[in-house]
Scaffold this active site. Structure first.
Site, PDB file in Angstrom:
ATOM      1  N   TYR A   1      -6.825   1.399   1.613  1.00 51.99           N
ATOM      2  CA  TYR A   1      -6.980   0.868   0.894  1.00 51.99           C
ATOM      3  C   TYR A   1      -8.343   0.213   0.513  1.00 51.99           C
ATOM      4  O   TYR A   1      -8.077  -0.896   0.798  1.00 51.99           O
ATOM      5  CB  TYR A   1      -5.130   0.295   0.717  1.00 51.99           C
ATOM      6  CG  TYR A   1      -5.630  -0.145  -1.378  1.00 51.99           C
ATOM      7  CD1 TYR A   1      -4.716   0.410  -1.359  1.00 51.99           C
ATOM      8  CD2 TYR A   1      -5.528  -1.569  -1.262  1.00 51.99           C
ATOM      9  CE1 TYR A   1      -4.458  -0.129  -3.106  1.00 51.99           C
ATOM     10  CE2 TYR A   1      -5.351  -2.157  -2.232  1.00 51.99           C
ATOM     11  CZ  TYR A   1      -4.617  -1.684  -3.764  1.00 51.99           C
ATOM     12  OH  TYR A   1      -4.426  -1.616  -5.070  1.00 51.99           O
TER      13      TYR A   1
ATOM     14  N   LYS B   1     -10.164  18.201 -51.417  1.00 52.35           N
ATOM     15  CA  LYS B   1     -10.113  18.451 -49.744  1.00 52.35           C
ATOM     16  C   LYS B   1      -9.224  18.061 -49.195  1.00 52.35           C
ATOM     17  O   LYS B   1      -8.764  17.702 -49.348  1.00 52.35           O
ATOM     18  CB  LYS B   1     -11.543  16.983 -48.754  1.00 52.35           C
ATOM     19  CG  LYS B   1     -13.063  17.414 -48.939  1.00 52.35           C
ATOM     20  CD  LYS B   1     -13.222  18.629 -48.540  1.00 52.35           C
ATOM     21  CE  LYS B   1     -13.589  17.700 -46.832  1.00 52.35           C
ATOM     22  NZ  LYS B   1     -14.304  18.775 -46.528  1.00 52.35           N
TER      23      LYS B   1
ATOM     24  N   ASN C   1       0.687  -1.188   0.128  1.00 51.65           N
ATOM     25  CA  ASN C   1      -0.143   0.490  -0.030  1.00 51.65           C
ATOM     26  C   ASN C   1       0.497   0.928  -0.100  1.00 51.65           C
ATOM     27  O   ASN C   1       0.538   2.129  -0.811  1.00 51.65           O
ATOM     28  CB  ASN C   1      -1.023  -0.267   1.274  1.00 51.65           C
ATOM     29  CG  ASN C   1      -2.053  -1.322   0.995  1.00 51.65           C
ATOM     30  OD1 ASN C   1      -2.159  -1.703   0.098  1.00 51.65           O
ATOM     31  ND2 ASN C   1      -2.874  -1.368   1.904  1.00 51.65           N
TER      32      ASN C   1
ATOM     33  N   THR D   1     -14.691  38.844 -30.770  1.00 50.22           N
ATOM     34  CA  THR D   1     -15.585  38.543 -28.916  1.00 50.22           C
ATOM     35  C   THR D   1     -16.568  37.732 -29.904  1.00 50.22           C
ATOM     36  O   THR D   1     -16.826  38.762 -30.914  1.00 50.22           O
ATOM     37  CB  THR D   1     -16.267  39.849 -28.478  1.00 50.22           C
ATOM     38  OG1 THR D   1     -16.644  40.787 -28.901  1.00 50.22           O
ATOM     39  CG2 THR D   1     -14.759  40.523 -27.828  1.00 50.22           C
ATOM     40  N   HIS D   2     -17.183  37.114 -29.027  1.00 54.70           N
ATOM     41  CA  HIS D   2     -18.925  36.166 -29.522  1.00 54.70           C
ATOM     42  C   HIS D   2     -18.321  35.465 -31.353  1.00 54.70           C
ATOM     43  O   HIS D   2     -19.211  35.476 -31.930  1.00 54.70           O
ATOM     44  CB  HIS D   2     -19.491  37.300 -29.975  1.00 54.70           C
ATOM     45  CG  HIS D   2     -19.718  38.325 -28.695  1.00 54.70           C
ATOM     46  ND1 HIS D   2     -21.222  37.312 -27.908  1.00 54.70           N
ATOM     47  CD2 HIS D   2     -19.593  38.773 -27.915  1.00 54.70           C
ATOM     48  CE1 HIS D   2     -21.116  38.393 -26.750  1.00 54.70           C
ATOM     49  NE2 HIS D   2     -20.014  39.256 -26.741  1.00 54.70           N
TER      50      HIS D   2
ATOM     51  N   LYS E   1      -3.764   3.881 -11.855  1.00 52.82           N
ATOM     52  CA  LYS E   1      -2.778   4.087 -12.967  1.00 52.82           C
ATOM     53  C   LYS E   1      -2.741   3.945 -14.452  1.00 52.82           C
ATOM     54  O   LYS E   1      -2.226   4.196 -15.106  1.00 52.82           O
ATOM     55  CB  LYS E   1      -1.666   3.273 -12.226  1.00 52.82           C
ATOM     56  CG  LYS E   1      -0.747   3.224 -10.941  1.00 52.82           C
ATOM     57  CD  LYS E   1      -0.138   2.240 -10.645  1.00 52.82           C
ATOM     58  CE  LYS E   1      -1.055   0.637  -9.919  1.00 52.82           C
ATOM     59  NZ  LYS E   1      -1.604   1.971  -9.074  1.00 52.82           N
TER      60      LYS E   1
ATOM     61  N   GLU F   1      -8.823  18.346 -35.379  1.00 48.72           N
ATOM     62  CA  GLU F   1      -9.866  18.054 -35.062  1.00 48.72           C
ATOM     63  C   GLU F   1      -9.649  17.189 -34.092  1.00 48.72           C
ATOM     64  O   GLU F   1     -10.273  16.254 -32.922  1.00 48.72           O
ATOM     65  CB  GLU F   1     -10.045  17.040 -36.212  1.00 48.72           C
ATOM     66  CG  GLU F   1     -11.202  18.689 -37.316  1.00 48.72           C
ATOM     67  CD  GLU F   1     -11.479  17.854 -38.631  1.00 48.72           C
ATOM     68  OE1 GLU F   1     -12.269  18.361 -38.836  1.00 48.72           O
ATOM     69  OE2 GLU F   1     -10.691  16.785 -38.587  1.00 48.72           O
TER      70      GLU F   1
ATOM     71  N   SER G   1      -9.397  13.334 -48.894  1.00 47.12           N
ATOM     72  CA  SER G   1     -11.360  12.539 -48.027  1.00 47.12           C
ATOM     73  C   SER G   1     -10.832  11.525 -49.745  1.00 47.12           C
ATOM     74  O   SER G   1     -10.355  11.553 -50.576  1.00 47.12           O
ATOM     75  CB  SER G   1     -12.355  14.017 -48.710  1.00 47.12           C
ATOM     76  OG  SER G   1     -13.091  12.822 -49.757  1.00 47.12           O
TER      77      SER G   1
HETATM   78  N1  ARG Z   1      -1.388  -3.248  -7.669  1.00 45.69           N
HETATM   79  C1  ARG Z   1      -1.971  -2.966  -6.358  1.00 45.69           C
HETATM   80  C2  ARG Z   1      -2.090  -1.559  -7.136  1.00 45.69           C
HETATM   81  O1  ARG Z   1      -2.172  -0.711  -8.156  1.00 45.69           O
HETATM   82  C3  ARG Z   1      -1.153  -2.556  -5.192  1.00 45.69           C
HETATM   83  C4  ARG Z   1      -1.534  -2.348  -3.530  1.00 45.69           C
HETATM   84  C5  ARG Z   1      -1.740  -3.925  -3.511  1.00 45.69           C
HETATM   85  N2  ARG Z   1      -2.254  -4.074  -2.257  1.00 45.69           N
HETATM   86  C6  ARG Z   1      -3.444  -4.608  -1.394  1.00 45.69           C
HETATM   87  N3  ARG Z   1      -3.180  -4.251  -0.237  1.00 45.69           N
HETATM   88  N4  ARG Z   1      -4.002  -5.684  -1.905  1.00 45.69           N
HETATM   89  O2  ARG Z   1      -3.273  -0.686  -6.894  1.00 45.69           O
END
Ligand code: ARG
Length: 460
Positions: free
Chosen positions: A319, A285, A112, A157-158, A327, A292, A279
């Site tokens: 946790y 085009k 953690n 503006t606008h 991530k 975009e 296109s």
């Molecule tokens: N892979 C887990 C994460 O990214 C790691 C932490 C895991 N902790 C646990 N108490 N299972 O969050």
């Protein structure tokens, strides 16, 4: 030793295939291997300094981790899904390299605090590249500004023509937006820069650890204060996503202008062919796809900010596994924003401007009416409201007679007020208008040159 060192012996059965699939994050978090090893080395050094492990064990662990780092860098390892994540993959590799001493590394820490430390380090490391990309964008915008302090274009503006501005003034607006993005990023990193390592699972630890020492080794400003908060906190990731979102919003606004300016009715710019597509049916085009796509990409970036907020919204301390998705969200958002930044920088580098067409667009649109009203205030002692009303009448008269303001004769103007003279007529000139906007931050070439100096000093 079980295959996965984190699978405790209390659980007799192996995880099902489905759990393994949903639980595994290695495809995403392998990107933190550098940070994971760096943090583990710092942790091992601290354990030895505190005599929790001995010098010999420290050496074995640190050397083993360094070797693993080389192996990963050289592409010599295969990361295993059944080992869940980068932390367990590295720990398992360490067992293979140095045997049971590897089992001492996880003393006084938990995944953690480990994961949140790695994640903070990853964001901090990668923010350097992000800042570089922002600076590159500013660089090209300042280069364009330097060359175009006297090139006029309509300011809107606008999305209606408002007043003449210079192309430099427009570019410098983007430079300021990007400057705030950079300072927001720096703020976010500053606040993030507290070390959670040693918080362990949530309660701290009974080992005599030195959290200041690990914090220093990892170049954090200090250790985090509360172990429970440390492992639950993802504020820093939310802030980072907000910084990324705002960068992308700014890029999207730029992209929108590029799309408009390249439209045939504007025709202010020529898109670089390398950043346009054709296109499949219309041979003539040239579409602004690069811009975009940047504009479109902003949508997933904003959604990702929301996604993490929604993950956090109902989570009790500390946790929970929901947090693992943080991530995936941050890495993909980061990649998208870096790509968008690079595309926009290339776009500005290669765009060419149709100065004549931009100038015509300004002079055909009564964009200097305010300058005329200002003249009445400065020369005929009108209050601004009186001047504003009278000028409005003159514009209506010009419209009715199918003329633009600068096409009105002195005689016609004097019908509205006897004291209007040839100097007043001069205020209809676009170049005069530009030259006169000398206030701090204004669009006159003189002010803009000052702004450029300031921008170079502050940002480059
Ligand atoms: N892979 C887990 C994460 O990214 C790691 C932490 C895991 N902790 C646990 N108490 N299972 O969050």
């Amino acid at each position: 030793m079980k295959k996965n060192p984190s699978r405790n012996t209390y659980l007799k059965k192996s995880p099902s295939k489905l759990l393994e699939t949903i639980n595994s994050s290695i495809e995403v978090d392998y990107r933190m291997y550098n940070e994971d090893i760096e943090a583990s080395i710092a942790h091992a050094k601290m354990l030895a300094k505190q005599k929790i492990i001995n010098k010999n064990e420290e050496k074995k662990i640190v050397n083993g981790l360094k070797l693993i780092l080389h192996n990963i860098n050289d592409g010599k390892v295969s990361l295993k899904k059944e080992l869940e994540d980068i932390h367990m993959n590295i720990e398992s590799m360490l067992f293979k390299k140095i045997g049971k001493t590897a089992g001492k590394l996880h003393t006084a820490r938990s995944r953690n605090d480990q994961v949140v430390t790695d994640f903070k380090l990853w964001i901090r490391n990668n923010s350097i590249n992000l800042d570089k990309l922002l600076k590159n964008l500013q660089k090209i915008l300042i280069t364009i500004a330097k060359k175009n302090t006297a090139v006029v274009m309509p300011g809107y503006t606008h999305l209606q023509v408002a007043q003449p501005i210079s192309l430099a003034h427009q570019c410098l607006a983007y430079v300021e937006m990007t400057g705030r993005d950079r300072s927001r990023l720096a703020d976010c990193i500053k606040r993030l820069n507290e070390c959670p390592l040693g918080s362990a699972a949530l309660a701290g630890t009974s080992f005599p650890i030195d959290r200041n020492f690990t914090s220093k080794l990892l170049k954090f400003s200090k250790p985090t204060i509360n172990a429970l908060d440390s492992v639950s906190d993802r504020d820093f990731a939310v802030e980072f996503l907000f910084v990324l979102s705002l960068i992308c919003i700014h890029l999207s606004r730029m992209a929108e202008e590029i799309i408009l300016w390249s439209n045939q009715q504007f025709n202010f710019i020529n898109l670089p062919e390398e950043l346009a597509t054709g296109s499949s049916i219309m041979p003539q085009k040239k579409n602004p796809d690069g811009a975009e796509l940047v504009r479109g990409r902003a949508s997933s970036v904003i959604s990702n900010l929301n996604a993490l907020l929604i993950i956090l919204k109902g989570l009790p301390l500390a946790y929970s596994k929901d947090l693992q998705d943080d991530k995936k969200i941050v890495f993909s958002t980061f990649d998208d924003v870096c790509l968008a930044l690079e595309v926009m920088t290339e776009m500005w580098t290669k765009i060419t401007f149709n100065a004549k067409i931009m100038a015509e667009a300004v002079s055909n649109s009564n964009s200097t009416a305010t300058d005329f009203a200002n003249w009445l205030v400065q020369n005929l002692k009108f209050s601004f409201r009186e001047a504003f009303q009278l000028t409005g009448k003159i514009v209506a008269y010009a419209d009715k007679n199918n003329k633009k303001l600068h096409q009105l004769t002195l005689k016609e103007l004097q019908k509205f007020n006897q004291n209007i003279n040839l100097n007043a007529k001069k205020t209809f000139s676009v170049d005069e208008s530009l030259k006169n906007k000398k206030s701090f931050g204004g669009t006159s070439p003189q002010s803009v040159k000052q702004t450029i100096k300031y921008a170079i000093k502050k940002y480059l």
